[in-house]
Design an enzyme around this catalytic site. Structure first.
Site, PDB file in Angstrom:
ATOM      1  CG  ASP A 270      20.449 145.542  95.091  1.00  0.00           C
ATOM      2  OD1 ASP A 270      19.687 145.066  94.219  1.00  0.00           O
ATOM      3  OD2 ASP A 270      20.104 146.419  95.903  1.00  0.00           O
ATOM      4  CE  LYS A 277      20.658 148.942  93.577  1.00  0.00           C
ATOM      5  NZ  LYS A 277      19.857 149.916  94.328  1.00  0.00           N
ATOM      6  CG  ASP A 288      22.819 145.495  98.853  1.00  0.00           C
ATOM      7  OD1 ASP A 288      22.793 146.308  99.797  1.00  0.00           O
ATOM      8  OD2 ASP A 288      21.799 145.171  98.209  1.00  0.00           O
ATOM      9  CD  GLU A 349      17.912 144.142  97.321  1.00  0.00           C
ATOM     10  OE1 GLU A 349      17.221 145.032  96.787  1.00  0.00           O
ATOM     11  OE2 GLU A 349      18.967 144.372  97.932  1.00  0.00           O
ATOM     12  NE  ARG A 351      12.227 147.263 101.630  1.00  0.00           N
ATOM     13  CZ  ARG A 351      11.910 148.555 101.512  1.00  0.00           C
ATOM     14  NH1 ARG A 351      10.651 148.945 101.695  1.00  0.00           N
ATOM     15  NH2 ARG A 351      12.829 149.448 101.213  1.00  0.00           N
TER      16      ARG A 351
END
Ligand code: BES
Ligand code: ZN
Ligand code: ZN
Length: 502
Positions: A270, A277, A288, A349, A351
């Site tokens: 991620d 990020k 992740d 992302e 969800r």
């Protein structure tokens, strides 16, 4: 892999490289815990005094090594702290034993065989010690080319005081071994670097395990996902060179009366995507996919234990990367359910992939769905690094999972799904946005997921963002890196579902 044996041999007579015993604080004095009487005798009853001189206090987490006297077959005694002595008649808590065994196994890295002479009252104690030892012995060495020089994990755990001819003891030890090995499988996947563990590689691992354990594994690749209309999973994966996958891994039992569906977030890396990020927030983001790893391990564990319940695992696998083809903040995705989602932040992302998998899982009308995900930083702010949050559309189910987690030694806490937070996700463009209010971000994510669960299906959501990956120094049976958080809870949940207790 560390081997496990139950031995009827006495602590003094078993051949091993080390003999593990427990010590406890009783008031101000140090006392040798039950199980180590023969060892104390070999020290002429002065073992506690010797340990005290060496600075031992009996505190949890403490490990003291000392050379064994003549009369013991093992050359070394390792005393691990069990904390305060239990009240008269009470037994040592399972989690205390699990952690102490973990400390011992970790301290004995490099040894071939250790005999564990910790206090065992019943089968449950034997299981806790076996579990703790096998989990504590874990090490991830796949990428250490100089591994030949590095110390190997403890080779064999011999449990003393467990009764190999007692059915309950034998079953408990076998169960502990299966669960610990599956937790270690999850840890391996989590620790694997994201350049090697792509969504396709993860799917291949599921296929291989499926073959080995007689599970039905179906993999949807990016073409099949497009054909099926899985806009959430595709939208997250479209920026990466490593395309997404949706894996269904199914365990069935001919006598099963219930079906439990488990859905795991499997973001193999991620980066945040276009909502990138910053440095400092992406170094551990190979973790992740911990939810998917936990789900995968649980399904295999259910098969190994032959549970009388159907367990279907759904692994929602994608890599979240920024690129010219990546989903942008502002894009609208059409989800598998038909709902449209305005992506306001590509870093929310998890969800999106989970939503598609939840809708797909719902089509099979399972008795319950539990999803597991490293979903939000907000849950880490709320509960810290060692506790996962539990949300659900059914209060009793949420309480039951909380109690199960407590029973198996996993820290968790029930969290609400306040309806007022839903309006923050209203979108002027689509049916819903993938982000809402910042405050209560973990609950907002839970509310988003809830909208993709089929009507009338009992559902719970575990946000394991805190405990999934351990960055600090190892403690108890918890190593650095992937922990395998939630596997023990999910296996117990499957067992209780099989027993008709849920
Ligand atoms: N994978 C992260 C959540 C996470 C944070 C896991 C820390 C493990 C440790 C998730 O995809 C994420 O980035 N969530 C965002 C959501 C926000 C943009 C609404 C977050 O929590 O900041
Ligand atoms: Zn993210
Ligand atoms: Zn994420």
């Amino acid at each position: 892999m560390t081997a496990l044996t139950l031995s009827t041999a006495g602590a003094a007579t078993l051949r091993a490289d080390a003999l593990v015993i427990g010590v406890v604080k009783s008031g101000k004095t140090l006392v040798v815990a039950p199980g180590a009487e023969a060892v104390d005798k070999a020290f002429d009853g002065r073992l506690a005094a010797v340990l005290e001189t060496l600075g031992a206090s009996g505190a949890e987490g403490e490990a003291t090594k000392l050379p064994a006297p003549a009369g013991l077959k093992a050359p070394v005694v390792l005393a691990v702290g069990l904390g305060s002595a239990p009240e008269d008649g009470a037994s040592y808590g399972a989690e205390t034993l699990r952690r102490a065994a973990g400390v011992a196994a970790r301290t004995l890295t490099g040894s071939k065989k250790a005999a564990f002479a910790l206090p065992i009252d019943d089968a449950e104690d034997a299981a806790a010690i076996a579990e703790g030892a096998l989990l504590g012995a874990y090490a991830f060495t796949t990428y250490q080319e100089n591994g030949k020089d590095a110390k190997k994990p403890l080779g064999e755990v011999a449990l003393l005081g467990a009764k190999p001819r007692d059915k309950a003891h034998k079953a408990a030890a076998e169960r502990a071994q299966a669960v610990a090995e599956e937790i270690n499988r999850a840890r391996d996947l989590i620790n694997m670097p994201p350049n090697d563990l792509t969504p396709a590689a993860f799917a291949a691992a599921a296929q291989a395990a499926g073959k080995e354990h007689g599970l039905k594994v179906q993999v949807l690749d990016e073409k099949a996902l497009a054909k099926g209309g899985f806009g959430g999973i595709l939208g997250v994966g479209v920026g990466s060179q490593n395309p997404p996958r949706l894996v269904r891994i199914g365990y069935t039992h001919p006598k099963a009366e219930k079906t439990l569906a488990l859905v795991g977030k499997g973001i193999t890396y991620d980066s945040g995507g276009i909502s990138l990020k910053p440095a400092g927030h992406n170094e551990t983001m190979k973790c992740d996919m911990s939810g998917a790893a936990a789900v995968f391990s649980t399904v295999v564990a259910a098969a190994r234990l032959g549970l009388e319940v159907n367990v279907t695992g759904w692994l929602a696998l994608a890599e979240n990367m920024p690129s010219g083809s990546a989903t942008r903040p502002g894009d609208v995705l059409r989800m598998y359910s038909g709902k449209t989602v305005e992506v306001l932040n590509t870093d929310a992302e998890g969800r999106l992939v989970l939503a598609d998998a939840l809708t797909r899982a719902s089509e099979e009308h399972p008795d319950a769905i539990v999803d597991v995900a490293t979903l939000t930083g907000a849950m880490v702010l709320a509960l810290g690094n060692r506790t996962f949050g539990i949300m659900a559309n059914d209060d009793d189910y949420r309480s039951a999972i909380h109690e199960i987690a407590e029973e198996v030694g996993e820290a968790s806490w029930p969290m609400p799904l306040p309806a007022d937070l839903r309006k923050g996700m209203d979108s002027p463009t689509a049916d819903i946005a993938n982000m809402g209010e910042r405050m209560g971000g973990g609950l907002v994510a839970g509310l988003f997921l809830q909208e993709f669960v089929g009507e009338g299906i009992t559902w719970a959501h575990l946000d394991i963002a805190g405990p999934a990956f351990h960055e600090g120094a190892p403690y108890g049976y918890t190593p650095k890196g992937g922990t395998g958080s939630s596997v023990r809870t999910l296996v117990r949940l499957a067992e209780l579902t099989a027993a008709g207790e849920l």
